[in-house]
Write a protein that holds these residues in place. Structure first.
Motif, short mmCIF file in Angstrom:
data_model
loop_
_atom_site.label_atom_id
_atom_site.label_comp_id
_atom_site.label_asym_id
_atom_site.label_seq_id
_atom_site.Cartn_x
_atom_site.Cartn_y
_atom_site.Cartn_z
N THR A 57 0.84 -1.19 0.00
CA THR A 57 0.00 0.00 0.00
C THR A 57 0.88 1.25 0.00
O THR A 57 1.92 1.29 0.67
CB THR A 57 -0.94 0.04 1.23
N ARG A 59 0.53 5.28 0.76
CA ARG A 59 -0.31 6.36 1.28
C ARG A 59 0.22 7.68 0.73
O ARG A 59 1.29 8.15 1.13
CB ARG A 59 -0.33 6.38 2.81
N GLU A 62 -2.99 13.70 1.08
CA GLU A 62 -4.45 13.66 1.20
C GLU A 62 -5.17 14.42 0.07
O GLU A 62 -6.38 14.25 -0.11
CB GLU A 62 -4.88 14.22 2.55
N GLU A 66 -8.50 9.12 -3.55
CA GLU A 66 -8.07 7.81 -3.06
C GLU A 66 -6.58 7.84 -2.68
O GLU A 66 -5.74 7.24 -3.35
CB GLU A 66 -8.32 6.72 -4.11
N PRO A 67 -6.25 8.55 -1.62
CA PRO A 67 -4.84 8.69 -1.25
C PRO A 67 -4.14 7.38 -0.87
O PRO A 67 -2.92 7.29 -0.93
CB PRO A 67 -4.88 9.65 -0.06
N VAL A 68 -4.92 6.35 -0.50
CA VAL A 68 -4.32 5.05 -0.19
C VAL A 68 -4.50 4.13 -1.39
O VAL A 68 -5.62 3.80 -1.77
CB VAL A 68 -4.95 4.42 1.07
N ARG A 69 -3.40 3.75 -2.01
CA ARG A 69 -3.44 2.89 -3.19
C ARG A 69 -2.88 1.51 -2.83
O ARG A 69 -1.84 1.40 -2.17
CB ARG A 69 -2.59 3.49 -4.31
N GLU A 70 -3.56 0.48 -3.28
CA GLU A 70 -3.12 -0.90 -3.02
C GLU A 70 -2.66 -1.55 -4.32
O GLU A 70 -3.33 -1.42 -5.35
CB GLU A 70 -4.25 -1.73 -2.40
N VAL A 88 5.68 9.81 1.48
CA VAL A 88 4.82 8.67 1.16
C VAL A 88 5.07 7.57 2.20
O VAL A 88 6.22 7.28 2.54
CB VAL A 88 5.11 8.12 -0.25
N THR A 91 3.64 0.45 2.89
CA THR A 91 3.50 -0.70 3.79
C THR A 91 3.47 -1.98 2.98
O THR A 91 2.69 -2.12 2.03
CB THR A 91 2.21 -0.60 4.64
N THR A 103 6.73 -1.16 7.35
CA THR A 103 6.43 0.19 6.88
C THR A 103 7.71 0.93 6.51
O THR A 103 8.69 0.91 7.27
CB THR A 103 5.67 0.99 7.96
N TYR A 105 9.27 4.70 4.60
CA TYR A 105 8.94 6.10 4.34
C TYR A 105 9.83 6.63 3.22
O TYR A 105 11.03 6.37 3.19
CB TYR A 105 9.13 6.94 5.61
#
Length: 225
Positions: A57, A59, A62, A66-70, A88, A91, A103, A105
């Motif tokens: 994922t 992040r 904001e 859809e700020p969280v992409r999988e 960003v 994870t 996680t 960064y």
């Protein structure tokens, strides 16, 4: 994945590359976007990580829809147009539920800095090398980790390509860093030896002085008597 016993004393490491590429867009692009960028997580050894990774994922800021992409297929990558740099949160989730997600960064880089490498006059890459270390993984998960097959095609730094050529020679960099650490260890060891010798010499001198003072004090007592 069914629970299987963990292999005591077994450690498996998987080197990865993560970061982003960015390319300057032309003047005809509508809106405020100045760059096209791609965030990615890839194997540093060009293995298919989907053998042991369930999903990754990303992040984003904001302000994105859809700020969280999988991403559940390798290569793990998100591509967008934008104008700003931001942190960003990445994870990595594993197929074995017994392994905690990791996680990472990364600050999305659109402009050249000390951590970027130019690809062309209008594009760059900002990447980091890291290792996923699995301490005493289960027997079943160990088999998955060790069965990752290499990918074949090679077109460096192009979005969507399975094969990835890192911008830097990380094994060589790691080797140089280890050599520097070893050189520093040798220097520190020599300095410690010198200090110990100085301490022993000073201690010996102090003991002699103490004996001389004691002798003088004994003489003084005799004269006083």
């Amino acid at each position: 994945m069914n629970k299987t016993p963990r292999l005591k004393g077994n450690v498996i490491s998987k080197p990865i590359i993560y970061g982003n590429t960015a390319a300057l867009l032309g003047k005809r692009v509508e809106g405020d976007a100045t760059h096209k960028w791609s965030l990615f997580v890839r194997s540093a050894e060009n293995e298919d990580m989907s053998n042991y990774v369930k999903k990754v994922t990303f992040r984003l800021h904001e302000s994105f829809d859809e700020p969280v992409r999988e991403c559940d297929k390798y290569p793990y990558e998100v591509t967008e147009n934008g104008w700003g740099e931001f942190e960003v949160v990445i994870t990595i989730h594993f197929l074995d539920p017994g392994e905690k997600p990791i996680t990472l960064y990364h600050v999305l880089a659109l402009f050249e800095n000390d951590d970027t490498v130019p690809l062309t006059k209008r594009s760059l890459v900002s990447e980091k090398y890291d290792e996923l270390v699995f301490n005493e993984p289960s027997e079943a998960f160990s088999r998955l980790l060790l069965s990752s097959a290499p990918v074949l095609t090679s077109r460096p730094h192009r979005g969507g390509d399975v094969h990835y050529t890192p911008a830097r020679n990380y094994p060589e960099i790691e080797k140089q860093q280890l050599e520097m650490l070893e050189d520093a260890r040798v220097i520190v060891k020599k300095e410690v030896t010198k200090l110990r010798q100085r301490y022993r010499k000073a201690d010996s001198t102090a003991k002699r002085l103490h004996m001389d003072i004691a002798a003088l004090e004994a003489q003084l007592k005799q004269y006083s008597a």
